[in-house]
Design a protein around this motif. Structure first.
Motif, PDB file in Angstrom:
ATOM      1  N   SER A  64       1.057  -1.265  -0.070  1.00 35.62           N
ATOM      2  CA  SER A  64      -0.035  -0.011   0.010  1.00 35.62           C
ATOM      3  C   SER A  64       0.875   1.342  -0.195  1.00 35.62           C
ATOM      4  O   SER A  64       0.374   2.253  -0.838  1.00 35.62           O
ATOM      5  CB  SER A  64      -0.863  -0.072   1.250  1.00 35.62           C
ATOM      6  OG  SER A  64      -1.703  -1.118   1.145  1.00 35.62           O
ATOM      7  N   VAL A  67       2.632   1.613  -3.312  1.00 32.88           N
ATOM      8  CA  VAL A  67       1.498   2.443  -4.323  1.00 32.88           C
ATOM      9  C   VAL A  67       1.446   3.851  -4.095  1.00 32.88           C
ATOM     10  O   VAL A  67       1.607   4.640  -5.172  1.00 32.88           O
ATOM     11  CB  VAL A  67      -0.124   1.809  -4.030  1.00 32.88           C
ATOM     12  CG1 VAL A  67      -0.962   2.464  -4.797  1.00 32.88           C
ATOM     13  CG2 VAL A  67       0.131   0.380  -4.790  1.00 32.88           C
ATOM     14  N   GLY A  68       1.345   4.323  -2.777  1.00 33.44           N
ATOM     15  CA  GLY A  68       1.087   5.660  -2.399  1.00 33.44           C
ATOM     16  C   GLY A  68       2.684   6.311  -3.028  1.00 33.44           C
ATOM     17  O   GLY A  68       2.491   7.517  -3.489  1.00 33.44           O
ATOM     18  N   ALA A  70       4.945   5.323  -5.142  1.00 35.64           N
ATOM     19  CA  ALA A  70       5.203   5.537  -6.531  1.00 35.64           C
ATOM     20  C   ALA A  70       3.881   6.447  -7.177  1.00 35.64           C
ATOM     21  O   ALA A  70       4.274   7.160  -8.320  1.00 35.64           O
ATOM     22  CB  ALA A  70       4.873   4.195  -7.246  1.00 35.64           C
ATOM     23  N   ALA A  71       2.729   6.562  -6.814  1.00 34.45           N
ATOM     24  CA  ALA A  71       2.051   7.582  -7.178  1.00 34.45           C
ATOM     25  C   ALA A  71       2.369   9.007  -6.933  1.00 34.45           C
ATOM     26  O   ALA A  71       2.135   9.877  -7.995  1.00 34.45           O
ATOM     27  CB  ALA A  71       0.441   7.515  -6.780  1.00 34.45           C
ATOM     28  N   ALA A  72       3.035   9.271  -5.818  1.00 35.83           N
ATOM     29  CA  ALA A  72       3.646  10.576  -5.604  1.00 35.83           C
ATOM     30  C   ALA A  72       4.605  11.047  -6.494  1.00 35.83           C
ATOM     31  O   ALA A  72       4.651  12.269  -6.764  1.00 35.83           O
ATOM     32  CB  ALA A  72       4.103  10.469  -4.063  1.00 35.83           C
ATOM     33  N   ILE A  91      -3.315  -5.747  -3.136  1.00 38.25           N
ATOM     34  CA  ILE A  91      -2.933  -4.345  -3.630  1.00 38.25           C
ATOM     35  C   ILE A  91      -2.029  -4.591  -4.902  1.00 38.25           C
ATOM     36  O   ILE A  91      -1.743  -3.774  -5.574  1.00 38.25           O
ATOM     37  CB  ILE A  91      -1.923  -3.881  -2.268  1.00 38.25           C
ATOM     38  CG1 ILE A  91      -2.857  -3.795  -1.046  1.00 38.25           C
ATOM     39  CG2 ILE A  91      -1.446  -2.510  -2.803  1.00 38.25           C
ATOM     40  CD1 ILE A  91      -4.100  -3.222  -1.374  1.00 38.25           C
ATOM     41  N   ILE A  94      -3.980  -3.651  -7.527  1.00 38.46           N
ATOM     42  CA  ILE A  94      -4.092  -2.041  -7.501  1.00 38.46           C
ATOM     43  C   ILE A  94      -2.633  -1.471  -8.222  1.00 38.46           C
ATOM     44  O   ILE A  94      -2.943  -0.772  -9.282  1.00 38.46           O
ATOM     45  CB  ILE A  94      -4.280  -1.610  -6.273  1.00 38.46           C
ATOM     46  CG1 ILE A  94      -5.904  -2.080  -5.923  1.00 38.46           C
ATOM     47  CG2 ILE A  94      -4.419  -0.065  -6.350  1.00 38.46           C
ATOM     48  CD1 ILE A  94      -6.588  -1.793  -4.461  1.00 38.46           C
ATOM     49  N   LEU A  98      -3.039   0.646 -11.655  1.00 40.98           N
ATOM     50  CA  LEU A  98      -2.774   2.050 -11.556  1.00 40.98           C
ATOM     51  C   LEU A  98      -1.562   2.541 -12.399  1.00 40.98           C
ATOM     52  O   LEU A  98      -0.992   3.487 -12.243  1.00 40.98           O
ATOM     53  CB  LEU A  98      -2.379   2.625 -10.101  1.00 40.98           C
ATOM     54  CG  LEU A  98      -3.806   2.786  -9.240  1.00 40.98           C
ATOM     55  CD1 LEU A  98      -3.426   3.213  -7.734  1.00 40.98           C
ATOM     56  CD2 LEU A  98      -4.873   3.513  -9.719  1.00 40.98           C
ATOM     57  N   SER A 208      -6.506  12.657  -9.941  1.00 36.11           N
ATOM     58  CA  SER A 208      -7.182  11.833  -9.070  1.00 36.11           C
ATOM     59  C   SER A 208      -6.775  10.256  -9.290  1.00 36.11           C
ATOM     60  O   SER A 208      -6.854  10.031 -10.501  1.00 36.11           O
ATOM     61  CB  SER A 208      -8.403  11.700  -9.183  1.00 36.11           C
ATOM     62  OG  SER A 208      -9.259  13.161  -8.765  1.00 36.11           O
ATOM     63  N   TYR A 209      -6.257   9.648  -8.370  1.00 30.82           N
ATOM     64  CA  TYR A 209      -5.851   8.305  -8.225  1.00 30.82           C
ATOM     65  C   TYR A 209      -6.910   7.427  -7.856  1.00 30.82           C
ATOM     66  O   TYR A 209      -7.374   7.581  -6.924  1.00 30.82           O
ATOM     67  CB  TYR A 209      -4.462   8.043  -7.865  1.00 30.82           C
ATOM     68  CG  TYR A 209      -3.222   8.138  -8.509  1.00 30.82           C
ATOM     69  CD1 TYR A 209      -2.505   7.072  -9.200  1.00 30.82           C
ATOM     70  CD2 TYR A 209      -2.680   9.358  -8.964  1.00 30.82           C
ATOM     71  CE1 TYR A 209      -1.582   7.170  -9.779  1.00 30.82           C
ATOM     72  CE2 TYR A 209      -1.618   9.774  -9.539  1.00 30.82           C
ATOM     73  CZ  TYR A 209      -1.021   8.530 -10.299  1.00 30.82           C
ATOM     74  OH  TYR A 209       0.203   8.678 -10.906  1.00 30.82           O
ATOM     75  N   GLY A 210      -7.376   6.310  -8.725  1.00 33.15           N
ATOM     76  CA  GLY A 210      -8.036   5.418  -8.135  1.00 33.15           C
ATOM     77  C   GLY A 210      -9.544   5.578  -8.219  1.00 33.15           C
ATOM     78  O   GLY A 210     -10.132   5.263  -7.094  1.00 33.15           O
ATOM     79  N   PRO A 211     -10.044   5.978  -9.579  1.00 33.64           N
ATOM     80  CA  PRO A 211     -11.491   6.338  -9.503  1.00 33.64           C
ATOM     81  C   PRO A 211     -12.403   4.907  -9.571  1.00 33.64           C
ATOM     82  O   PRO A 211     -11.780   3.881  -9.739  1.00 33.64           O
ATOM     83  CB  PRO A 211     -11.662   6.904 -10.808  1.00 33.64           C
ATOM     84  CG  PRO A 211     -10.434   6.355 -11.552  1.00 33.64           C
ATOM     85  CD  PRO A 211      -9.383   6.094 -10.526  1.00 33.64           C
ATOM     86  N   LEU A 212     -13.525   5.179  -9.476  1.00 35.67           N
ATOM     87  CA  LEU A 212     -14.578   4.017  -9.555  1.00 35.67           C
ATOM     88  C   LEU A 212     -14.881   4.053 -10.916  1.00 35.67           C
ATOM     89  O   LEU A 212     -15.121   5.060 -11.613  1.00 35.67           O
ATOM     90  CB  LEU A 212     -15.676   4.443  -8.595  1.00 35.67           C
ATOM     91  CG  LEU A 212     -17.030   3.672  -8.931  1.00 35.67           C
ATOM     92  CD1 LEU A 212     -17.109   2.301  -8.132  1.00 35.67           C
ATOM     93  CD2 LEU A 212     -18.407   4.221  -8.400  1.00 35.67           C
TER      94      LEU A 212
ATOM     95  N   TRP B  70      -5.557  13.622  -5.102  1.00 36.95           N
ATOM     96  CA  TRP B  70      -6.263  12.659  -4.399  1.00 36.95           C
ATOM     97  C   TRP B  70      -5.807  11.141  -4.869  1.00 36.95           C
ATOM     98  O   TRP B  70      -5.872  11.129  -6.123  1.00 36.95           O
ATOM     99  CB  TRP B  70      -7.534  12.835  -4.513  1.00 36.95           C
ATOM    100  CG  TRP B  70      -8.690  12.152  -3.983  1.00 36.95           C
ATOM    101  CD1 TRP B  70      -9.095  12.170  -2.724  1.00 36.95           C
ATOM    102  CD2 TRP B  70      -9.403  10.782  -4.508  1.00 36.95           C
ATOM    103  NE1 TRP B  70     -10.189  11.097  -2.218  1.00 36.95           N
ATOM    104  CE2 TRP B  70     -10.256  10.208  -3.532  1.00 36.95           C
ATOM    105  CE3 TRP B  70      -9.451  10.556  -5.721  1.00 36.95           C
ATOM    106  CZ2 TRP B  70     -11.209   9.183  -3.800  1.00 36.95           C
ATOM    107  CZ3 TRP B  70     -10.162   9.143  -6.121  1.00 36.95           C
ATOM    108  CH2 TRP B  70     -10.665   8.968  -5.088  1.00 36.95           C
ATOM    109  N   THR B  81      -1.172   4.027   2.589  1.00 37.29           N
ATOM    110  CA  THR B  81      -1.102   4.693   1.334  1.00 37.29           C
ATOM    111  C   THR B  81      -0.518   6.246   1.549  1.00 37.29           C
ATOM    112  O   THR B  81       0.583   6.447   0.742  1.00 37.29           O
ATOM    113  CB  THR B  81      -2.122   4.607   0.305  1.00 37.29           C
ATOM    114  OG1 THR B  81      -2.826   3.525   0.240  1.00 37.29           O
ATOM    115  CG2 THR B  81      -1.980   5.231  -1.020  1.00 37.29           C
TER     116      THR B  81
END
Lengths: 393, 318
Positions: A64, A67-68, A70-72, A91, A94, A98, A208-212, B70, B81
């Motif tokens: 987790s 993921v945070g 790497a997205a950063a 994860i 995910i 992503l 925005s990361y991780g939408p529905l 976000w 996260t």
């Protein structure tokens, strides 16, 4: 100038981590991965790398946090084994969904129950459909080389996908072998500066990361995702070509050993390939045309290339170090069978399960398999399609 | 100079959570989010959300209600996260690749906080990440249809502990997460309510000014789950505070301070009778159950006041 050393597989991979110097590394200890992270943590503590470690409370949080991180917008690594990989499972999807280029050595170990800390491939096979690229390694040198290449593959702008580097627990992770290290500067130059893509920390351009995504688009998103995997083999081959320039060592999608003129063959992953090659050499001296195919890129599986490499053989045994309980055959066998099923002329296939929970794979096991293949090639008859070998009676 | 937390100044600030999201009419969660982001208006922020009502309703396909960076990862890992995001921030700042002063806020419901996400939250706090974790507590798993959670109060009617002939709603008491978080020894822990917005915003502002891990638990009514009218969220929040069902307090560096004391502590029936989820408690013969709830509230409130007094007398004697 390369440096020749005698080190464990874990030490070699920890050294690759030191040379690459990821920005963030989140990890939780688990045998037999522990030694790798301990060694890397020592590099951090001694100021040899500028990496920020996150010493999390579980593998679920390790992935987790990766993921945070790497997205950063930076370079991220972790490592795990067995139950740890199983705990990350949710994860893993995910991270790949992503498109985050995380690199994770997986020091292969059996899954519970019964609890067992030794090598087999049930952990990585359990994660094979998670969308992670999987590179497999026969020895410490390959684990080191694959780790360095994994960052280039993961971060390639055409794919941006996470990569697992698999190597056998204890057999490779804890055995001391001869390794050729590349120079720190050579590795740094090869891996290069990290190029962030849509970083969360770019606060002026919020993302925005991780939408529905609901039924109106989910299918399309998944189709688009599956298309990306078609680009992976080329990236893997291109990176290998460049790696050869700095190391002199060649890598491809798989290794063919005395396969070109072979009539019978063995397909096997990781460390057991080494033992098998020795036995193949013995049989070759006796004039028996036997060869080996050792998959390196296991996910995405290069089924066309593998199928073409094996189609002309008379008989092939796929050796799996994991079973698929309740399924038909071992996981590697299924991919090999699928790679061959559309060819008109194809070898007779058998599946043998070996080495679970660290059970030794001995030369006589390879001999037994080759003897059986000789018989099958001669008669075309198969006694047992799938069977465990090396079982105590 | 920090923006003063008053309506005149705040009204000039851009809302960083837009309208047009798909949360239910009358949901208190977007109100709480807007208050948090307004209190944080002087800083760039990065927000992480756990899976839940707020997450599924605020970022669908190509539409997002978030005007700040976000990230949603999974249900149980908003804290882990954000640990990763915050650590990468520190790594890149150290390398001189980032020079901005960014704040990190996790916003999750009670399911992702009290229950499945508790390990991840506890770990992140223990590791001392510089982040504010806000729980918007609507006291049940509302996203999946009003199932009981560790935050569901005693005797509330939910779909997995329905009030029946034998069992009168959730038999257990709620987990006191605010106290559990304070027991982590982190620099700042608070309880807040959108009905007392200056108190809530002051707490958020204060938390963001403190370096290290912070936790704020915000009372967040859910009209669907609580069976109230769509315009009742703030009214119910006020009743929760005035009955001391949801005391407003903070624990700063271990020192407890009650930030709002009702002039007259209202009986809990006023809070209960306004909600359909407690309707069964008003059937004849159930008086004992309400008395039991009242007793729990009184006990907790007295304990909280004593805790505050203990620190107050210490400060005086110094």
């Amino acid at each position: 100038m390369t440096k020749v050393v005698a080190v464990t597989g874990n030490e070699a991979v920890a050294n690759a981590f030191r040379q690459i110097e990821p920005d963030v590394c989140a990890a939780y200890p688990i045998t037999p991965q522990t030694e790798l992270m301990q060694r890397f943590a020592a590099f951090v503590s001694n100021g040899q790398v500028k990496t920020e470690m996150i010493l999390v409370e579980s593998e679920h949080s390790a992935m987790s946090a990766c993921v945070g991180a790497a997205a950063a917008g930076g370079r991220v690594a972790t490592a795990t084994s067995s139950q740890g990989l199983a705990l990350m499972w949710e994860i893993l999807f995910i991270a790949s969904g992503l498109r985050l280029p995380i690199v994770m050595p997986v020091v292969n170990r059996a899954l519970s129950a019964p609890i067992n800390i030794h090598c087999d491939h049930s952990d990585a096979m359990g994660a094979r459909d998670s969308g992670w690229i999987q590179l497999w390694s026969e020895n410490a040198q390959e684990a080191y080389d694959n780790t360095i290449q994994a960052f280039r593959i993961a971060e390639h702008m055409d794919i941006r996908l996470p990569v697992m580097v698999c190597y056998d627990g204890f057999i490779i992770s804890h055995s001391i072998e001869r390794i050729e290290y590349l120079d720190d500067e050579v590795v740094k130059k090869f891996v290069g500066e990290y190029k962030p893509l849509y970083p969360l920390l770019d606060v002026d351009n919020p993302k925005s990361y991780g939408p529905l995504i609901l039924t109106d688009l989910y299918h399309e998103v998944r189709k688009a995702h599956s298309e990306v995997y078609k680009k992976v083999p080329k990236v893997v081959v291109d990176v290998a070509k460049e790696f050869k320039k700095i190391s002199g060592r060649s890598y491809g999608l798989f290794e063919s050993y005395r396969l070109d003129d072979a009539e019978i063959g063995i397909v096997i992953l990781n460390s057991a390939a080494g033992t098998t090659k020795d036995v193949i050499d013995e049989y070759r001296e006796r004039g028996i045309k036997v060869g080996l195919l050792k998959p390196r890129l296991f996910r995405p599986f290069p089924y066309e290339e593998v199928g073409n490499a094996l189609k002309n053989l008379k008989a092939v045994c796929v050796l799996d170090r994991a079973d698929a309980f309740g399924g038909s055959f071992g996981p590697l066998y299924l991919d090999i069978a699928a790679s061959l099923c559309n060819f008109k002329e194809k070898p007779v296939l058998i599946n043998r399960i070996y080495g679970l929970g660290g059970r030794d794979y001995m030369p006589e096991h390879a001999q037994g398999v080759i003897d059986e293949l000789i018989e099958i090639a001669k008669t075309g008859k198969v006694k047992v399609l799938k069977e465990y070998i090396g079982v105590r009676e | 100079m920090a923006t003063p937390l008053n309506l005149k100044e705040l009204s000039k600030k851009e809302l960083r959570f837009t309208s047009g999201h798909r949360l239910c009419a009358g949901c208190a969660a977007p109100t709480v989010v807007k208050m948090i982001l307004l209190a944080a208006c002087d800083w760039p922020v990065v927000v992480a959300s756990a899976t839940g009502c707020l997450e599924v309703s605020s970022c669908i396909s190509t539409y997002t209600a978030w005007k700040v960076p976000w990230i949603h990862n999974a249900f149980e890992n908003a804290a882990a996260t954000l640990s990763g995001v915050e650590t990468m921030y520190r790594a890149l700042k150290k390398q001189g690749k980032i020079d901005k002063d960014i704040k990190f806020i996790a916003i999750s419901g009670d399911g992702g906080t009290y229950d499945i996400g508790f390990q991840s939250l506890s770990g992140a706090m223990e590791r001392w990440h510089d982040m504010l974790y806000v729980c918007y507590d609507n006291e049940a798993y509302m996203n999946t249809g009003i199932q009981r959670s560790g935050a569901t109060p005693t005797y509330a009617d939910t779909t997995t502990c329905p009030a029946g002939a034998v069992i009168p709603g959730k038999p257990q008491q709620r987990k006191d997460l605010t106290k559990i978080m304070a027991a982590h020894g982190i620099p700042y822990v608070a309880q807040a309510s959108p009905s007392h917005w200056p108190d809530l915003m002051k707490k958020v502002r204060k938390a963001l000014e403190i370096e290290g891990p912070k936790f704020i638990n915000v009372f967040t009514p859910c009209n669907r789950g609580w069976r109230t009218r769509t315009d009742d969220a703030i009214l119910i929040s006020r009743l929760a505070v005035e009955t001391c069902f949801w005391p407003l307090y903070e624990v700063e560096n271990g020192v407890t301070k009650v930030t709002f004391k009702p002039r007259e502590k209202k009986p809990v029936v006023e809070f209960l009778k306004a909600q359909g989820r407690f309707k069964h408690l008003f059937e004849p013969g159930k008086e004992k159950l309400i008395a039991e709830i009242q007793e729990m509230i009184d006990k907790n409130w007295e304990r909280l006041l004593k805790e505050e007094e203990m620190f107050a007398s210490k400060e005086e004697s110094q």
